[in-house]
Design a protein around this motif. Sequence first.
Motif, mmCIF file in Angstrom:
data_model
loop_
_atom_site.group_PDB
_atom_site.id
_atom_site.type_symbol
_atom_site.label_atom_id
_atom_site.label_comp_id
_atom_site.label_asym_id
_atom_site.label_seq_id
_atom_site.Cartn_x
_atom_site.Cartn_y
_atom_site.Cartn_z
ATOM 1 N N ASP A 1 87.031 24.771 -0.779
ATOM 2 C CA ASP A 1 87.356 24.914 0.646
ATOM 3 C C ASP A 1 88.026 23.633 1.125
ATOM 4 N N LEU A 2 89.290 23.761 1.534
ATOM 5 C CA LEU A 2 90.098 22.609 1.905
ATOM 6 C C LEU A 2 90.428 22.659 3.387
ATOM 7 N N LEU A 3 90.002 21.639 4.107
ATOM 8 C CA LEU A 3 90.279 21.537 5.534
ATOM 9 C C LEU A 3 91.644 20.886 5.722
ATOM 10 N N CYS A 4 92.499 21.534 6.479
ATOM 11 C CA CYS A 4 93.828 21.006 6.771
ATOM 12 C C CYS A 4 93.856 20.553 8.226
ATOM 13 N N ILE A 5 94.203 19.281 8.426
ATOM 14 C CA ILE A 5 94.327 18.717 9.765
ATOM 15 C C ILE A 5 95.788 18.353 9.974
ATOM 16 N N HIS A 6 96.436 19.081 10.858
ATOM 17 C CA HIS A 6 97.861 18.882 11.132
ATOM 18 C C HIS A 6 98.003 18.230 12.496
ATOM 19 N N ILE A 7 98.528 17.012 12.503
ATOM 20 C CA ILE A 7 98.693 16.249 13.739
ATOM 21 C C ILE A 7 100.166 16.255 14.100
ATOM 22 N N HIS A 8 100.477 16.808 15.242
ATOM 23 C CA HIS A 8 101.872 16.958 15.669
ATOM 24 C C HIS A 8 102.025 16.401 17.090
ATOM 25 N N PRO A 9 103.252 16.157 17.530
ATOM 26 C CA PRO A 9 103.423 15.696 18.914
ATOM 27 C C PRO A 9 102.836 16.704 19.880
ATOM 28 N N ILE B 1 91.609 31.472 17.963
ATOM 29 C CA ILE B 1 92.008 30.102 18.234
ATOM 30 C C ILE B 1 90.951 29.456 19.116
ATOM 31 N N ILE B 2 90.475 28.296 18.700
ATOM 32 C CA ILE B 2 89.355 27.646 19.373
ATOM 33 C C ILE B 2 89.848 26.370 20.048
ATOM 34 N N ALA B 3 89.674 26.290 21.351
ATOM 35 C CA ALA B 3 90.060 25.110 22.119
ATOM 36 C C ALA B 3 88.814 24.390 22.614
ATOM 37 N N ALA B 4 88.946 23.112 22.869
ATOM 38 C CA ALA B 4 87.863 22.287 23.438
ATOM 39 C C ALA B 4 86.610 22.281 22.569
ATOM 40 N N ALA B 5 86.805 22.199 21.255
ATOM 41 C CA ALA B 5 85.653 22.172 20.343
ATOM 42 C C ALA B 5 85.608 20.899 19.515
ATOM 43 N N LEU B 6 86.499 19.951 19.805
ATOM 44 C CA LEU B 6 86.557 18.703 19.050
ATOM 45 C C LEU B 6 86.217 17.538 19.972
ATOM 46 N N GLY B 7 85.750 16.456 19.396
ATOM 47 C CA GLY B 7 85.393 15.289 20.204
ATOM 48 C C GLY B 7 84.007 15.424 20.794
ATOM 49 N N GLU C 1 96.436 18.398 17.719
ATOM 50 C CA GLU C 1 95.877 18.637 16.393
ATOM 51 C C GLU C 1 95.566 20.112 16.239
ATOM 52 N N GLU C 2 95.912 20.647 15.069
ATOM 53 C CA GLU C 2 95.406 21.963 14.690
ATOM 54 C C GLU C 2 94.674 21.802 13.369
ATOM 55 N N ILE C 3 93.525 22.467 13.271
ATOM 56 C CA ILE C 3 92.662 22.320 12.107
ATOM 57 C C ILE C 3 92.290 23.707 11.613
ATOM 58 N N PHE C 4 92.451 23.930 10.311
ATOM 59 C CA PHE C 4 92.176 25.235 9.731
ATOM 60 C C PHE C 4 91.881 25.071 8.251
ATOM 61 N N ARG D 1 91.684 28.859 13.741
ATOM 62 C CA ARG D 1 92.042 27.445 13.797
ATOM 63 C C ARG D 1 91.567 26.817 15.102
ATOM 64 N N PHE D 2 91.316 25.526 15.019
ATOM 65 C CA PHE D 2 91.044 24.713 16.196
ATOM 66 C C PHE D 2 92.380 24.157 16.683
ATOM 67 N N GLU D 3 92.555 24.099 17.983
ATOM 68 C CA GLU D 3 93.814 23.630 18.566
ATOM 69 C C GLU D 3 93.509 22.840 19.825
#
Length: 219
Positions: free
Chosen positions: A206-214, A100-106, A136-139, A130-132
């Motif tokens: 290869d399909l990137l899934c971006i799940h945006i949750h509260p 799990i990868i944190a602080a890798a977006l933006g 947002e989680e991205i995988f 996954r990125f978290e």
Amino acid sequence: MSDKRAILFANGELHQTAWLNSFLLPSDYLIAVDGGLNHLETLGLVPNLLIGDLDSVTEEQVSRAEIQGVKIERFPVKKDETDLELALLAAHKLGFRELIIAAALGGRLDQTLANLSLLLLPEIQDCQVRFEDGQEEIFLAHSSTQINGSPNDIVSLVPLWGAVTGVITQNLAFPLKNETLYPEHTRGISNTMTAASATVTTSSGDLLCIHIHPPKELK
């Protein structure tokens, strides 16, 4: 092979941290990816491993980590891999299969795109990666992938570097029925979940899934 998780803290943006209080487990193996050490220090956490060329931390921080018993893997500044790529390879070599990868977006767009491309790294294809960031989680969505969340969560499906065929979705408001998604079109953007879980199935690509949750701290 370890059934524990490796949590990698990169040197990107980490705007929210409260979600980490309930997300992190005592058994997690914490990896500071160079300047990711700054995030861990802010959280009052000591990593198990500090890895990278260490150009984003001070020698005082490195010395303190050594005193704390942190394993340190230092690489030359002039190298072919990013620090995050080296960290993913190290975590895989240590036997972790949930990464799990944190602080890798933006932040810098080039770094963000490069980080997302690391999901295609051949050596970690036997891992759950996954990125978290708490919202947002991205995988990568493989042949059959389940997304766990809540109704009205946003799910975007983005083809990486080529067409993705045979896309079938369940429990998304705008269903895809054995369709092909193309990177030059926006067909898969901003769908929403209609149940607590949704399923995405693909045939190739290869399909990137971006799940945006509260944010997790608000759940």
